[in-house]
Design an enzyme around this catalytic site. Structure first.
Site, mmCIF file in Angstrom:
data_model
loop_
_atom_site.group_PDB
_atom_site.id
_atom_site.type_symbol
_atom_site.label_atom_id
_atom_site.label_comp_id
_atom_site.label_asym_id
_atom_site.label_seq_id
_atom_site.Cartn_x
_atom_site.Cartn_y
_atom_site.Cartn_z
ATOM 1 N N CYS A 124 -0.752 6.237 10.256
ATOM 2 C CA CYS A 124 0.499 5.642 10.722
ATOM 3 C C CYS A 124 0.250 4.364 11.524
ATOM 4 O O CYS A 124 -0.549 4.343 12.455
ATOM 5 C CB CYS A 124 1.234 6.660 11.587
ATOM 6 S SG CYS A 124 2.846 6.118 12.146
ATOM 7 N N CYS B 92 6.922 -4.786 15.775
ATOM 8 C CA CYS B 92 6.415 -3.879 16.809
ATOM 9 C C CYS B 92 4.949 -4.229 17.091
ATOM 10 O O CYS B 92 4.130 -4.299 16.161
ATOM 11 C CB CYS B 92 6.537 -2.431 16.357
ATOM 12 S SG CYS B 92 8.248 -1.920 16.032
ATOM 13 N N ASN C 90 -3.052 5.130 16.387
ATOM 14 C CA ASN C 90 -4.133 4.776 15.473
ATOM 15 C C ASN C 90 -4.584 3.344 15.728
ATOM 16 O O ASN C 90 -3.751 2.453 15.904
ATOM 17 C CB ASN C 90 -3.656 4.933 14.028
ATOM 18 C CG ASN C 90 -3.388 6.386 13.685
ATOM 19 O OD1 ASN C 90 -4.255 7.232 13.833
ATOM 20 N ND2 ASN C 90 -2.164 6.683 13.253
ATOM 21 N N SER D 36 12.403 7.006 7.464
ATOM 22 C CA SER D 36 12.146 6.628 8.854
ATOM 23 C C SER D 36 12.847 5.316 9.190
ATOM 24 O O SER D 36 13.179 4.520 8.307
ATOM 25 C CB SER D 36 10.639 6.484 9.099
ATOM 26 O OG SER D 36 10.140 5.359 8.403
ATOM 27 N N CYS E 268 6.769 -6.205 7.129
ATOM 28 C CA CYS E 268 7.863 -5.669 7.940
ATOM 29 C C CYS E 268 8.305 -6.739 8.929
ATOM 30 O O CYS E 268 7.476 -7.456 9.491
ATOM 31 C CB CYS E 268 7.424 -4.409 8.693
ATOM 32 S SG CYS E 268 8.754 -3.651 9.668
ATOM 33 N N SER F 147 11.670 6.232 14.966
ATOM 34 C CA SER F 147 10.499 5.778 15.718
ATOM 35 C C SER F 147 10.962 5.323 17.103
ATOM 36 O O SER F 147 11.334 4.171 17.293
ATOM 37 C CB SER F 147 9.808 4.636 14.969
ATOM 38 O OG SER F 147 9.314 5.084 13.730
ATOM 39 N N LEU F 148 10.920 6.239 18.058
ATOM 40 C CA LEU F 148 11.458 5.939 19.396
ATOM 41 C C LEU F 148 10.374 5.344 20.299
ATOM 42 O O LEU F 148 10.565 4.285 20.893
ATOM 43 C CB LEU F 148 12.030 7.211 20.017
ATOM 44 C CG LEU F 148 12.977 6.990 21.199
ATOM 45 C CD1 LEU F 148 14.256 6.309 20.749
ATOM 46 C CD2 LEU F 148 13.295 8.319 21.895
ATOM 47 N N HIS F 149 9.277 6.054 20.466
ATOM 48 C CA HIS F 149 8.064 5.591 21.151
ATOM 49 C C HIS F 149 8.174 5.453 22.671
ATOM 50 O O HIS F 149 7.149 5.356 23.344
ATOM 51 C CB HIS F 149 7.541 4.280 20.542
ATOM 52 C CG HIS F 149 7.246 4.387 19.088
ATOM 53 N ND1 HIS F 149 6.450 5.381 18.563
ATOM 54 C CD2 HIS F 149 7.665 3.643 18.028
ATOM 55 C CE1 HIS F 149 6.379 5.243 17.245
ATOM 56 N NE2 HIS F 149 7.113 4.209 16.897
ATOM 57 N N GLU G 126 0.821 -1.196 0.000
ATOM 58 C CA GLU G 126 0.000 0.000 0.000
ATOM 59 C C GLU G 126 0.862 1.256 0.000
ATOM 60 O O GLU G 126 1.982 1.274 0.508
ATOM 61 C CB GLU G 126 -0.913 0.019 1.232
ATOM 62 C CG GLU G 126 -2.008 -1.034 1.175
ATOM 63 C CD GLU G 126 -2.821 -1.132 2.455
ATOM 64 O OE1 GLU G 126 -4.050 -1.288 2.346
ATOM 65 O OE2 GLU G 126 -2.234 -1.074 3.547
ATOM 66 N N CYS H 288 3.217 8.759 1.091
ATOM 67 C CA CYS H 288 3.791 7.818 2.043
ATOM 68 C C CYS H 288 4.008 6.505 1.303
ATOM 69 O O CYS H 288 3.039 5.877 0.859
ATOM 70 C CB CYS H 288 2.844 7.634 3.227
ATOM 71 S SG CYS H 288 3.427 6.444 4.467
ATOM 72 N N GLY I 8 7.169 -1.542 5.983
ATOM 73 C CA GLY I 8 8.563 -1.940 5.985
ATOM 74 C C GLY I 8 9.484 -1.025 6.775
ATOM 75 O O GLY I 8 9.143 0.107 7.123
ATOM 76 N N GLU I 9 10.681 -1.545 7.062
ATOM 77 C CA GLU I 9 11.768 -0.801 7.689
ATOM 78 C C GLU I 9 12.743 -0.397 6.577
ATOM 79 O O GLU I 9 13.484 -1.224 6.046
ATOM 80 C CB GLU I 9 12.475 -1.669 8.738
ATOM 81 C CG GLU I 9 13.849 -1.200 9.171
ATOM 82 C CD GLU I 9 13.901 0.231 9.682
ATOM 83 O OE1 GLU I 9 14.796 0.974 9.240
ATOM 84 O OE2 GLU I 9 13.049 0.603 10.518
ATOM 85 N N CYS J 235 1.775 -2.095 15.765
ATOM 86 C CA CYS J 235 1.751 -1.730 14.352
ATOM 87 C C CYS J 235 1.206 -2.883 13.523
ATOM 88 O O CYS J 235 1.705 -4.011 13.598
ATOM 89 C CB CYS J 235 3.162 -1.369 13.888
ATOM 90 S SG CYS J 235 3.293 -1.038 12.118
#
Length: 372
Positions: A357, A132, A314, A212, A128, A235-237, A108, A121, A178-179, A135
């Site tokens: 996201c 996580c 989200n 990212s 991925c 992406s720390l979170h 996508e 995006c 993906g990363e 996600c």
């Protein structure tokens, strides 16, 4: 200590498409064109069509001889992305596109239109491998890396769509499936094609491209040494290793300190401010003390070269987590700013069509996609 989580770094090689024009360097294109018995200037002609006019079908390239168009189609333009479905929301300003690749894999991309810009995006992998838990993409696992051409063609398709609307594509964020830094070489090739001027690329400013990462520290340093000026988003979170080992499992390999050290190296080399992505999750990472710790650690590691991008979580199917209340979000922002670090809340587009996201899952269902 968090239980070990399986991470996928090496993607299956199956399913990669045949070599496409956009997989080749300018020198390789000339060599390939001459191998086909065509004069080398045809490579420049084709590039002007692909990058300048957003044409991916050689049969429409009428300045090429008819016989040459057939050869070029067969040898250099395999089908990359076949549209499955597009869904719109935000009064038509956000479009999520589901694509089928040559091997049947789904991915996508999301096109977001704003008054002053249009941002795409894009995905760098199908699925991925970073696992996580909050996600949707990470929970689906890694199908395979995308080729450079599969990444680039997402941009070409969106640029063509914006041109048809009488506008243009201005910004690219590698924040889809993906990363990106786990598919390093192909992502770098794609970034160069996105940013080089026509006829070698789409001519989008490097400063308008964001890459990212969940925090692959060695790859962040490698990216810094490419001497580009793209924005880095980490992406720390959460600022503490104990929770991050669970929320972002790559933290078991590269700690918060290692990631922030690499981010500082990137900021110093590129001259760009680093964006810290922080998905705010109710009762998980939204405490006052975590806001204070986040601000202090970022200020110490990056000084003024950092900005926190707070993302209200989200929803994803089956998730046990929820977004923090508005008042908790506001207090978190206030406390981060109090430590001398700028912090804003991301404008979440596309949530209604699972295009925001962390929601991309590229599922083909009877009604809607569960992705983006």
């Amino acid at each position: 200590m968090a239980e070990p989580v399986t991470l996928q770094f090496s993607a299956p090689k199956r399913g990669m498409p045949p070599t496409h024009f956009a997989d080749l360097t300018p020198e390789e294109r000339i060599a390939r064109i001459t191998d086909l018995g065509l004069p080398k200037f045809r490579a420049d002609q084709i590039a002007r069509h692909y990058y300048g006019r957003f044409e991916a079908d050689p049969s429409t390239m009428t300045d090429l001889p008819v016989a040459a168009r057939e050869t070029i189609t067969k040898e250099l333009f395999p089908t990359l992305l076949s549209p499955v479905r597009s869904i719109e929301t935000d009064d038509g300003d956000t479009t999520k596109s589901l694509w089928r690749l040559n091997d049947g894999t789904l991915l996508e991309s999301v096109l977001m239109r704003y008054p002053d810009r249009a941002t795409l995006c894009i995905s760098s992998q199908a699925g991925c491998g970073m696992n996580c838990p909050f996600c949707a993409t990470g929970q689906g696992g890694l199908d395979r890396n995308l080729s450079a051409s599969e990444i680039v063609d997402q941009v070409r398709a969106a640029a063509a769509a914006m041109e048809a609307e009488g506008s243009r594509l201005t910004n690219i964020v590698f924040m889809g499936m993906g990363e990106p830094l786990a598919n390093y070489k192909r992502v770098i090739s794609a970034v160069r094609q996105i940013t080089q001027p026509s006829p070698q690329g789409f001519g989008i400013s490097q400063r308008n491209v964001t890459v990212s990462t969940v925090g692959l520290a060695p790859a962040i340093r490698k990216l810094a040494d490419e001497d580009m000026s793209v924005r880095l988003a980490v992406s720390l979170h959460t600022p503490d290793d104990e929770l991050r080992d669970t929320l972002v499992p790559i933290n078991n390999r590269f700690s918060v300190e290692e990631v922030l050290d690499a981010a500082r190296y990137y900021a110093d080399k590129s001259g760009r401010r680093v964006s810290i992505e922080y998905a705010l999750i109710r009762d998980i990472n939204d405490q006052d003390w975590r806001a204070d710790m986040l601000g202090k650690k970022l200020h110490k590691a990056l000084g003024s070269k950092v900005h926190v991008n707070l993302i209200p979580l989200n929803p994803t199917p089956g998730s046990k987590w929820d977004a923090s209340p508005k008042e908790r979000q506001d207090e978190f922002v206030r406390r981060v700013i109090a430590q001398g670090v700028t912090c804003t809340v991301r404008d979440t587009k596309g949530q209604e069509i699972a295009a925001a996201c962390g929601q991309l899952a590229a599922e083909e269902t009877t009604g809607e996609t569960a992705g983006a």
